[in-house]
Design a protein around this motif. Sequence first.
Motif, PDB file in Angstrom:
ATOM      1  N   SER A 160       0.841  -1.210   0.000  1.00 42.90           N
ATOM      2  CA  SER A 160       0.000   0.000   0.000  1.00 42.90           C
ATOM      3  C   SER A 160       0.872   1.255   0.000  1.00 42.90           C
ATOM      4  O   SER A 160       0.565   2.254  -0.679  1.00 42.90           O
ATOM      5  CB  SER A 160      -0.941  -0.004   1.210  1.00 42.90           C
ATOM      6  N   LEU A 161       2.013   1.208   0.755  1.00 43.29           N
ATOM      7  CA  LEU A 161       2.934   2.350   0.739  1.00 43.29           C
ATOM      8  C   LEU A 161       3.513   2.565  -0.665  1.00 43.29           C
ATOM      9  O   LEU A 161       3.626   3.706  -1.144  1.00 43.29           O
ATOM     10  CB  LEU A 161       4.083   2.118   1.737  1.00 43.29           C
ATOM     11  N   TYR A 162       3.879   1.476  -1.317  1.00 40.72           N
ATOM     12  CA  TYR A 162       4.443   1.558  -2.650  1.00 40.72           C
ATOM     13  C   TYR A 162       3.418   2.152  -3.610  1.00 40.72           C
ATOM     14  O   TYR A 162       3.761   3.024  -4.437  1.00 40.72           O
ATOM     15  CB  TYR A 162       4.885   0.180  -3.136  1.00 40.72           C
ATOM     16  N   GLU A 163       2.174   1.675  -3.513  1.00 40.17           N
ATOM     17  CA  GLU A 163       1.133   2.220  -4.394  1.00 40.17           C
ATOM     18  C   GLU A 163       0.927   3.703  -4.131  1.00 40.17           C
ATOM     19  O   GLU A 163       0.740   4.501  -5.066  1.00 40.17           O
ATOM     20  CB  GLU A 163      -0.177   1.448  -4.181  1.00 40.17           C
ATOM     21  N   GLU A 164       0.972   4.050  -2.818  1.00 38.20           N
ATOM     22  CA  GLU A 164       0.786   5.466  -2.477  1.00 38.20           C
ATOM     23  C   GLU A 164       1.935   6.318  -3.033  1.00 38.20           C
ATOM     24  O   GLU A 164       1.719   7.393  -3.626  1.00 38.20           O
ATOM     25  CB  GLU A 164       0.714   5.592  -0.950  1.00 38.20           C
ATOM     26  N   VAL A 165       3.166   5.816  -2.855  1.00 35.60           N
ATOM     27  CA  VAL A 165       4.335   6.540  -3.376  1.00 35.60           C
ATOM     28  C   VAL A 165       4.287   6.606  -4.911  1.00 35.60           C
ATOM     29  O   VAL A 165       4.589   7.643  -5.527  1.00 35.60           O
ATOM     30  CB  VAL A 165       5.633   5.862  -2.885  1.00 35.60           C
ATOM     31  N   ALA A 166       3.878   5.460  -5.521  1.00 35.85           N
ATOM     32  CA  ALA A 166       3.805   5.429  -6.984  1.00 35.85           C
ATOM     33  C   ALA A 166       2.765   6.421  -7.480  1.00 35.85           C
ATOM     34  O   ALA A 166       2.976   7.114  -8.494  1.00 35.85           O
ATOM     35  CB  ALA A 166       3.457   4.006  -7.437  1.00 35.85           C
ATOM     36  N   GLN A 167       1.650   6.481  -6.752  1.00 38.72           N
ATOM     37  CA  GLN A 167       0.597   7.420  -7.160  1.00 38.72           C
ATOM     38  C   GLN A 167       1.082   8.863  -6.993  1.00 38.72           C
ATOM     39  O   GLN A 167       0.857   9.720  -7.861  1.00 38.72           O
ATOM     40  CB  GLN A 167      -0.653   7.166  -6.325  1.00 38.72           C
ATOM     41  N   GLU A 168       1.780   9.137  -5.855  1.00 41.90           N
ATOM     42  CA  GLU A 168       2.311  10.493  -5.642  1.00 41.90           C
ATOM     43  C   GLU A 168       3.355  10.840  -6.719  1.00 41.90           C
ATOM     44  O   GLU A 168       3.403  11.974  -7.227  1.00 41.90           O
ATOM     45  CB  GLU A 168       2.947  10.589  -4.249  1.00 41.90           C
ATOM     46  N   TYR A 169       4.190   9.834  -7.048  1.00 43.30           N
ATOM     47  CA  TYR A 169       5.196  10.075  -8.099  1.00 43.30           C
ATOM     48  C   TYR A 169       4.536  10.350  -9.438  1.00 43.30           C
ATOM     49  O   TYR A 169       4.981  11.234 -10.192  1.00 43.30           O
ATOM     50  CB  TYR A 169       6.126   8.862  -8.190  1.00 43.30           C
ATOM     51  N   THR A 174       3.165  14.047 -13.522  1.00 45.67           N
ATOM     52  CA  THR A 174       2.190  14.751 -14.367  1.00 45.67           C
ATOM     53  C   THR A 174       2.310  16.262 -14.180  1.00 45.67           C
ATOM     54  O   THR A 174       2.320  17.033 -15.156  1.00 45.67           O
ATOM     55  CB  THR A 174       0.771  14.277 -14.007  1.00 45.67           C
ATOM     56  N   LYS A 175       2.409  16.672 -12.903  1.00 45.28           N
ATOM     57  CA  LYS A 175       2.524  18.107 -12.627  1.00 45.28           C
ATOM     58  C   LYS A 175       3.826  18.662 -13.200  1.00 45.28           C
ATOM     59  O   LYS A 175       3.870  19.768 -13.744  1.00 45.28           O
ATOM     60  CB  LYS A 175       2.470  18.353 -11.114  1.00 45.28           C
ATOM     61  N   ALA A 176       4.887  17.899 -13.049  1.00 43.86           N
ATOM     62  CA  ALA A 176       6.192  18.347 -13.585  1.00 43.86           C
ATOM     63  C   ALA A 176       6.140  18.454 -15.106  1.00 43.86           C
ATOM     64  O   ALA A 176       6.704  19.391 -15.705  1.00 43.86           O
ATOM     65  CB  ALA A 176       7.292  17.367 -13.153  1.00 43.86           C
ATOM     66  N   ASN A 177       5.455  17.502 -15.757  1.00 34.07           N
ATOM     67  CA  ASN A 177       5.323  17.524 -17.196  1.00 34.07           C
ATOM     68  C   ASN A 177       4.528  18.747 -17.627  1.00 34.07           C
ATOM     69  O   ASN A 177       4.907  19.449 -18.596  1.00 34.07           O
ATOM     70  CB  ASN A 177       4.655  16.237 -17.657  1.00 34.07           C
ATOM     71  N   GLU A 178       3.441  18.986 -16.890  1.00 31.11           N
ATOM     72  CA  GLU A 178       2.622  20.170 -17.231  1.00 31.11           C
ATOM     73  C   GLU A 178       3.429  21.446 -17.013  1.00 31.11           C
ATOM     74  O   GLU A 178       3.371  22.397 -17.807  1.00 31.11           O
ATOM     75  CB  GLU A 178       1.359  20.178 -16.361  1.00 31.11           C
ATOM     76  N   LYS A 179       4.192  21.457 -15.890  1.00 33.55           N
ATOM     77  CA  LYS A 179       4.999  22.637 -15.596  1.00 33.55           C
ATOM     78  C   LYS A 179       6.081  22.832 -16.656  1.00 33.55           C
ATOM     79  O   LYS A 179       6.368  23.952 -17.098  1.00 33.55           O
ATOM     80  CB  LYS A 179       5.632  22.465 -14.212  1.00 33.55           C
ATOM     81  N   GLU A 180       6.665  21.706 -17.080  1.00 34.28           N
ATOM     82  CA  GLU A 180       7.684  21.764 -18.118  1.00 34.28           C
ATOM     83  C   GLU A 180       7.102  22.298 -19.431  1.00 34.28           C
ATOM     84  O   GLU A 180       7.722  23.130 -20.108  1.00 34.28           O
ATOM     85  CB  GLU A 180       8.279  20.365 -18.325  1.00 34.28           C
ATOM     86  N   LYS A 181       5.888  21.819 -19.753  1.00 33.86           N
ATOM     87  CA  LYS A 181       5.239  22.304 -20.975  1.00 33.86           C
ATOM     88  C   LYS A 181       4.920  23.787 -20.850  1.00 33.86           C
ATOM     89  O   LYS A 181       5.087  24.553 -21.807  1.00 33.86           O
ATOM     90  CB  LYS A 181       3.954  21.517 -21.235  1.00 33.86           C
ATOM     91  N   LYS A 182       4.472  24.170 -19.653  1.00 29.45           N
ATOM     92  CA  LYS A 182       4.137  25.574 -19.432  1.00 29.45           C
ATOM     93  C   LYS A 182       5.389  26.440 -19.573  1.00 29.45           C
ATOM     94  O   LYS A 182       5.366  27.502 -20.213  1.00 29.45           O
ATOM     95  CB  LYS A 182       3.517  25.739 -18.048  1.00 29.45           C
ATOM     96  N   LEU A 183       6.502  25.940 -18.941  1.00 30.95           N
ATOM     97  CA  LEU A 183       7.751  26.683 -19.054  1.00 30.95           C
ATOM     98  C   LEU A 183       8.243  26.716 -20.511  1.00 30.95           C
ATOM     99  O   LEU A 183       8.787  27.729 -20.982  1.00 30.95           O
ATOM    100  CB  LEU A 183       8.828  26.034 -18.149  1.00 30.95           C
ATOM    101  N   ALA A 184       8.009  25.617 -21.208  1.00 26.63           N
ATOM    102  CA  ALA A 184       8.429  25.575 -22.624  1.00 26.63           C
ATOM    103  C   ALA A 184       7.624  26.575 -23.448  1.00 26.63           C
ATOM    104  O   ALA A 184       8.176  27.262 -24.320  1.00 26.63           O
ATOM    105  CB  ALA A 184       8.255  24.164 -23.157  1.00 26.63           C
ATOM    106  N   ARG A 185       6.321  26.678 -23.147  1.00 21.61           N
ATOM    107  CA  ARG A 185       5.494  27.651 -23.873  1.00 21.61           C
ATOM    108  C   ARG A 185       5.926  29.083 -23.541  1.00 21.61           C
ATOM    109  O   ARG A 185       6.007  29.943 -24.415  1.00 21.61           O
ATOM    110  CB  ARG A 185       4.009  27.454 -23.514  1.00 21.61           C
ATOM    111  N   GLU A 186       6.179  29.309 -22.211  1.00 24.13           N
ATOM    112  CA  GLU A 186       6.610  30.654 -21.822  1.00 24.13           C
ATOM    113  C   GLU A 186       7.962  31.001 -22.483  1.00 24.13           C
ATOM    114  O   GLU A 186       8.180  32.143 -22.921  1.00 24.13           O
ATOM    115  CB  GLU A 186       6.732  30.733 -20.291  1.00 24.13           C
ATOM    116  N   LEU A 187       8.823  29.932 -22.505  1.00 25.98           N
ATOM    117  CA  LEU A 187      10.124  30.162 -23.153  1.00 25.98           C
ATOM    118  C   LEU A 187       9.941  30.459 -24.650  1.00 25.98           C
ATOM    119  O   LEU A 187      10.598  31.355 -25.199  1.00 25.98           O
ATOM    120  CB  LEU A 187      11.008  28.924 -22.961  1.00 25.98           C
TER     121      LEU A 187
END
Length: 202
Positions: A160-169, A174-187
């Motif tokens: 259950s801890l692994y699933e929780e960590v995997a879900q958080e990761y 996903t958030k990092a990817n969105e942030k990266e895309k956002k930064l790429a668009r801003e760039l």
Amino acid sequence: MRKAILPIISAFILSLSAQGQLAQDTTKLDPTLKGQYQLMLAKAKTISGYKLVNPARMNAFWRNLNDSLTTERKQLASTSRKIKEHEKAIADLKAQITGQENSLASTNAKMNEISFLGISFTKSTYTTMVWSLIIGLAAALTVIILRSAKHIHEAKYRSSLYEEVAQEYQTYKTKANEKEKKLARELQDERNKIDELTNRVR
């Protein structure tokens, strides 16, 4: 001659009268030896403190006494034989009982004995060993089950801890990817602005 015959006749008459008296006495005689003895003393004449016993009564008493002794000896011999026979029978019975007791003890020992892997055990020892083995195996199985349950619970917890960590990761990814895309668009927007400015300056 008359004087010689007269005492013989008187003695003969006395003897006949004594025998008649003895026959009369025996009709009313107590059949026991004690009764005959007392009768003989009662019929005896006393002279100067001495008892004069009739020889015929004495002979009759002696015959009865001998007959009684002979009968008693025969009965004693017969009783002794019977006692010896009974003692022999008792000894035989005791020997048979001893043999049967030994046979019974041997049979009980064989019935109470169990052979396992060529080793002889009494039933009580064998039963104790078997139950000790069963209780030991049951205790070992209980320990294994408890440890397995603990490990299963630990595995589930870690899963259950692994699933929780995997879900958080995954969320973080996903958030990092969105942030990266956002930064790429801003760039890209900044690059576009720089290009526009550069074109104007020319």
